[in-house]
Write an enzyme that holds these catalytic residues in place. Structure first.
Site, PDB file in Angstrom:
ATOM      1  N   ASP A  53     -60.576   2.408  20.041  1.00  0.00           N
ATOM      2  CA  ASP A  53     -61.311   1.156  20.188  1.00  0.00           C
ATOM      3  C   ASP A  53     -62.184   0.990  18.941  1.00  0.00           C
ATOM      4  O   ASP A  53     -62.315   1.904  18.114  1.00  0.00           O
ATOM      5  CB  ASP A  53     -62.141   1.130  21.479  1.00  0.00           C
ATOM      6  CG  ASP A  53     -62.463  -0.312  21.904  1.00  0.00           C
ATOM      7  OD1 ASP A  53     -62.329  -1.226  21.070  1.00  0.00           O
ATOM      8  OD2 ASP A  53     -62.861  -0.521  23.063  1.00  0.00           O
TER       9      ASP A  53
HETATM   10  C1  NOJ Z   1     -63.749  -3.756  21.542  1.00  0.00           C
HETATM   11  C2  NOJ Z   1     -63.236  -3.866  22.936  1.00  0.00           C
HETATM   12  O1  NOJ Z   1     -63.734  -2.817  23.726  1.00  0.00           O
HETATM   13  C3  NOJ Z   1     -61.726  -3.864  23.037  1.00  0.00           C
HETATM   14  O2  NOJ Z   1     -61.364  -4.139  24.355  1.00  0.00           O
HETATM   15  C4  NOJ Z   1     -61.149  -4.849  22.075  1.00  0.00           C
HETATM   16  O3  NOJ Z   1     -59.743  -4.873  22.208  1.00  0.00           O
HETATM   17  C5  NOJ Z   1     -61.563  -4.479  20.667  1.00  0.00           C
HETATM   18  N1  NOJ Z   1     -63.005  -4.536  20.586  1.00  0.00           N
HETATM   19  C6  NOJ Z   1     -60.944  -5.383  19.617  1.00  0.00           C
HETATM   20  O4  NOJ Z   1     -61.527  -6.624  19.653  1.00  0.00           O
END
Ligand code: NOJ
Length: 754
Positions: A287
Site C-alpha cells: 500500500d
Molecule cells: C491507500 C489506500 O489504502 C489504498 O486502498 C489505495 O489503493 C492506495 N492508497 C492507492 O491510492
C-alpha cells in the site's frame, strides 16, 4: 547482535525456499512460453531496470510528464498510478516501448473502486444487494470504462472483513461476514478481470488490504490489529483465498500492524499463507508508502531495514516510497539478500504484464472512451445495482410504496439534491454533473408541480435551524414527506473514522420539527456506514437505507418509493443501537454466560441504593441491552414472505458429504417480491468454540404474488471446516441449521456430522 541478527544463510535459504512455489511453470504451453520470455528479459536487465519494475510512482513524484518520460526512458519506472486518459497513458507507454532500453510496458493502476465514470453503490451497498452476479456485472462495467481511459489495473476489491462502523473504510468493504465477503470477492474479481485478462475491456484486480486492516483498534484508521491465527484463518483470510481461487492477478499488503508485524513486512501472511499455502503466482504491491511506514511502526530502524523486511516478506512492488530503489544495491553488497529474490519479484511483476497482454498490445484505443463511458447500458446497470442495494428497514402501515396519484410530496434534506455526495467515498473519476439526484428524478417522474422542495439543512453537518421554517412549510402543503438524510461522502472512507454515529448536524432536530406536521414521513438515509438511528425510528413511518447509491441513485430511489421496483437488499452489517455496542456482529461466540431477557435488568429498573449484585450475571449492557437495532441479513419487502417445510436430504453427513437443504418460500402478499433466502449453521461443540451462527449459503429469488417455490441450497461438509489452531478440520458432532430471511429469524432443524 545487530538488528539483522537472523543468520544470513537462513534468510537466504528461506527466501529461496519461498520462491520455489512461485515459478509459474505449470500450466499451458502459453504459460511456459511466457515464463521463457520473462526469464530472457530478466537475463538482460540491469539492477536499475529491475528496481524500476519494482517501483510504482505517482505523477506528483515527477512533477511533470516530461520528467516521468525521462525516468521511463531510463528504465526506472515499472508502474504509475493516478494517470488517466488514453492519450496521456499512450504517450507514456510509447516512451516505455520505444525509448527505454528493453521496451518493457508500464502498468497503470488506479483506485476504480465502485465504478469509473458511471458510479455504482459503494461496496458496502453492493454487498447489501446479496447479488454477486450483479456485482460482477457492475465491476465489469467499471473495468470497461477504466480500460478505455488507459487503466490496466484497479486497486479493488477491498475485501477486509469489517465489523466496526466507526472505521470509515467499512464503506469500501463487503461488511462483517466472511461468507458474504468471499462470495462478493470472487464475483468482483471475475467482473474486473473477465475470462481473459488480455481482453481490452478487462483490467487486473487487486485483493486488498492483505490482511486484517478492517480490525483496526477502536475503528481508528491505520490502527493496530490483533487477530489470533485461528480468527485470522477462519474469519479474515477466506475472502482473500476466494480471490486467489478466482484468479486475482495482484494483492496489496496493508498498512496495519498485525500481531506486532506490519502487514507489508509480514512473512507469515505474505509468504507462508499467500505464496506457499495458496500458491499465488501474481504480484504483491505494497500500500502507499507502507514499506517506509514500517519505520514509524517501530519495526524497522531505517529505509534499508524497511526495504529488507518487505523483501524478506515478499512484497514485489513498492508503491510510492523508495526503500527498494535506495537500498537493494547495498543489501546485495552486504550479502543480506540474493539477486535471485529480485529476479523472482521482477518475474511476478512481468507475469502480470504478460497476462494483461501489455507486451503484445501496449496501447489503448483512444476512440473507446467516448463509446463506453456513461453509455445508456451502463446507466441501466448502475440503476439496477443501486436499486438492489437499498434496504427497507421499516414500513409502518405499508406507507411505502407511495402512489403516483399523490397530490404532492415534500422533498427535504441535505442529501435530496447532493450529486457529489450521493456518489460516496473513493470516487476519483465520477463527476457530479452526471449524477441524477432524487430531487431531479422525482421531478422527472411526478412533474415539478407535485414537488415541494426545501433543503432544510445545507449539508449533513449544518447545525443551524435557519432552513427549518421552509422545510416545515413544504411538509405542511404536501401529502407525504420524503426526508433525504445521512452523511456526506467525505465522512466515510480512508482516514474518515467517526466516534459518533448519530445523524450529524441538526438532522434529528429537523426530523422532529417536520414530524410535528403529522404528515407521513419516509426517511431515506444515504451513508457510508451503518448509522445509529434508533431515536429517529418512531418519528417516521418508513426507513429506506440507501448507502451511497452512485450516479443513478436518484432514479433508483424514485422508482422504489413509487413502487416501480421493490426493495430486496439485506443488511451486510449489524446495526447497533448506540456506538457503545460496537463491535457488534451476529457471528459472535456464545460466552459462558450468554445474555437473555430473563437475566437482563434495564438500567431504568435498578433499585436506588441497590445492594451489591451482578444483575443477572450475563453478557450485556445495562443501558443498551444485548440486541442490535437491526440484525445482519435483515431487510423488508413490499410483500411478506412465509417460510415452511424446512427439509434436509439427510440428518447426517460424512466429513466429505453434503446435504441438500430445502424450504418452501411463499410470497404471501399481493405484490411481486424478491427475497434473499439465508442458510445459517451452528457447530454446537468444537475443539475450539464456534460462533453462535454462521452464514453458509444464500439465494436471491423473485416470486410473483401468491407464488410458492421450493428453494434448495446445498450444504457441503467443506462449508463446516474451520482452523482449530493446528489444522483445518471438519469435526464430527451436532449442528443447528436455520433457513430464513435474516440472521435473527429462521426455520430450525439439526443434523450431525459423523
Ligand atoms: C491507500 C489506500 O489504502 C489504498 O486502498 C489505495 O489503493 C492506495 N492508497 C492507492 O491510492
Amino acid at each position: 547482535m545487530n538488528k539483522y541478527s537472523i543468520p544470513l544463510a537462513l534468510i537466504i535459504l528461506t527466501l529461496l525456499f519461498s520462491c520455489s512455489s512461485n515459478t509459474g511453470e505449470t500450466g499451458s504451453s502459453a504459460d511456459q512460453n511466457t515464463e521463457v520470455r520473462i526469464n530472457k528479459l530478466i537475463a538482460q536487465m540491469t539492477l536499475q531496470e529491475k528496481l524500476g519494475q519494482m517501483s510504482q510512482f505517482d505523477p506528483m513524484q515527477f512533477g511533470s510528464d516530461e520528467n516521468a518520460k525521462q525516468a521511463i526512458k531510463e528504465g526506472k519506472v515499472g508502474s504509475m498510478l493516478n494517470i488517466i486518459g488514453a492519450k496521456r497513458v499512450n504517450e507514456l507507454q510509447k516512451t516505455a516501448i520505444d525509448e527505454s532500453r528493453l521496451g518493457i510496458p508500464i502498468i497503470i493502476g488506479r483506485d476504480v473502486i465502485h465504478g469509473y465514470r458511471t458510479i455504482t453503490p459503494i461496496p458496502l451497498g453492493m454487498a447489501a444487494s446479496w447479488n454477486p452476479a450483479l456485482s460482477s456485472k457492475a465491476m465489469a462495467m467499471a473495468a470497461e470504462e477504466a480500460a478505455s481511459e488507459g487503466i490496466h489495473w484497479t486497486f479493488a476489491p477491498m475485501i477486509d472483513v469489517s465489523r466496526d462502523p466507526r472505521w470509515g473504510r467499512i464503506a469500501e468493504s463487503c461488511g462483517e461476514d466472511t461468507h458474504l465477503a468471499s462470495a462478493m470477492a470472487k464475483a468482483m474479481v471475475l467482473g474486473f478481470q473477465g475470462e481473459d485478462l488480455s481482453d481490452p475491456k478487462t483490467i487486473a484486480a487487486c485483493a486488498k488490504h492483505y490482511v486484517g486492516y478492517g480490525a483496526a483498534e477502536g475503528g481508528r484508521d491505520y490502527n493496530t490489529t490483533y487477530i489470533p491465527e485461528n480468527l485470522l484463518r477462519n474469519d479474515y483470510l477466506p475472502p482473500f483465498k476466494a480471490a486467489v481461487d478466482a484468479g486475482v492477478a495482484t494483492f496489496m499488503s496493508g498498512f496495519n500492524d498485525l500481531n506486532g508485524v506490519p502487514a507489508s513486512g509480514n512473512e507469515f501472511t505474505l509468504k507462508t499463507v499467500l505464496r506457499e499455502e495458496w500458491g499465488f503466482d501474481g504480484m504483491v504491491v505494497s500500500d502507499w508508502a507502507s514499506i517506509a511506514e514500517m519505520i514509524a511502526h517501530g519495526y524497522a530502524a531505517d529505509s534499508k531495514e524497511a526495504g529488507f523486511k518487505a523483501l524478506r516478506a515478499g512484497v514485489d512492488m513498492e508503491m510510492v516510497s523508495d526503500c527498494y530503489v535506495a537500498n537493494v544495491q547495498i543489501l546485495l553488497d552486504e550479502g543480506k539478500i540474493d539477486m535471485s529474490i529480485i529476479d523472482k519479484y521482477v518475474a511476478n511483476i512481468l507475469r502480470v504484464k504478460f497476462r494483461l497482454g501489455l507486451f503484445d498490445h501496449p496501447y489503448t484505443d483512444e476512440t473507446l472512451a467516448e463509446k463506453t463511458i456513461l453509455s445508456e447500458e451502463h446507466k441501466q446497470i448502475a440503476k439496477e445495482a443501486a436499486s438492489e442495494s437499498f434496504v427497507l428497514l421499516q414500513n409502518k402501515n405499508n406507507v411505502l410504496p407511495l402512489s403516483k396519484e399523490i397530490n404532492s410530496v415534500a422533498v427535504i434534506g441535505p442529501l435530496a439534491d447532493a450529486p457529489h455526495d450521493q456518489m460516496g467515498t473513493w470516487v476519483f473519476d465520477g463527476k457530479k454533473e452526471n449524477t441524477v439526484t432524487p430531487l431531479t428524478a422525482l421531478t422527472n417522474m411526478l412533474g415539478a408541480k407535485k414537488i415541494n422542495f426545501a433543503k432544510g439543512l445545507e449539508t449533513s453537518r449544518t447545525k443551524t435551524s435557519e432552513g427549518f421554517a421552509d422545510a416545515i412549510k413544504a411538509a405542511k402543503k404536501s401529502d407525504a414527506v420524503l426526508l433525504f438524510f445521512g452523511e456526506e461522502s467525505i465522512l466515510s472512507g480512508e482516514a474518515h473514522s467517526l466516534a459518533d454515529l448519530n445523524l450529524r448536524g441538526a438532522q434529528t432536530q429537523l426530523l422532529e420539527a417536520v414530524a410535528k406536521t403529522g404528515k407521513p414521513i419516509v426517511l431515506v438515509i444515504m451513508a457510508g456506514r451503518q448509522l445509529t438511528i434508533e431515536k429517529e425510528l418512531d418519528k417516521v413511518d418508513a426507513v429506506l437505507y440507501a448507502w451511497a447509491p452512485g450516479t443513478m441513485g436518484g432514479p433508483a430511489l424514485a422508482e422504489m418509493i413509487f413502487g416501480e421496483t421493490v426493495p430486496s437488499g439485506k443488511l451486510p452489517v449489524t446495526f447497533p443501537k448506540t456506538v457503545g455496542q460496537v463491535p457488534l456482529y451476529y457471528a459472535h461466540k456464545n460466552t459462558g454466560r450468554p445474555a437473555d431477557y430473563n437475566s437482563w435488568t434495564s438500567i431504568d429498573d435498578i433499585p436506588v441504593e441497590a445492594g451489591q449484585t451482578s444483575l443477572g450475571n450475563t453478557s450485556h449492557y445495562l443501558d443498551a441491552g444485548f440486541e442490535p437495532l437491526f440484525p445482519f441479513g435483515f431487510g423488508l419487502s413490499y410483500t411478506t414472505f412465509e417460510y415452511s417445510d424446512l427439509e434436509l436430504s439427510s440428518n447426517t453427513m460424512g466429513t466429505d458429504g453434503s446435504i441438500d437443504v430445502s424450504v418452501n418460500l411463499k410470497n404471501a402478499g399481493d405484490r411481486a417480491g424478491i427475497e434473499v433466502v439465508q442458510l445459517y449453521i451452528r457447530d454446537r461443540v468444537g475443539s475450539l468454540t464456534r460462533p453462535v451462527k454462521q452464514l453458509k449459503g444464500f439465494k436471491k429469488v423473485s416470486l410473483t404474488p401468491g407464488e410458492t417455490r421450493k428453494i434448495s441450497i446445498t450444504l457441503n461438509a467443506k462449508d463446516l471446516e474451520f482452523y482449530n489452531g493446528k489444522d483445518y478440520i471438519i469435526e464430527a458432532g451436532d449442528f443447528d441449521i436455520w433457513v430464513g430471511g435474516s440472521s435473527a429469524k429462521g426455520l430450525h432443524d439439526e443434523f450431525s456430522v459423523n
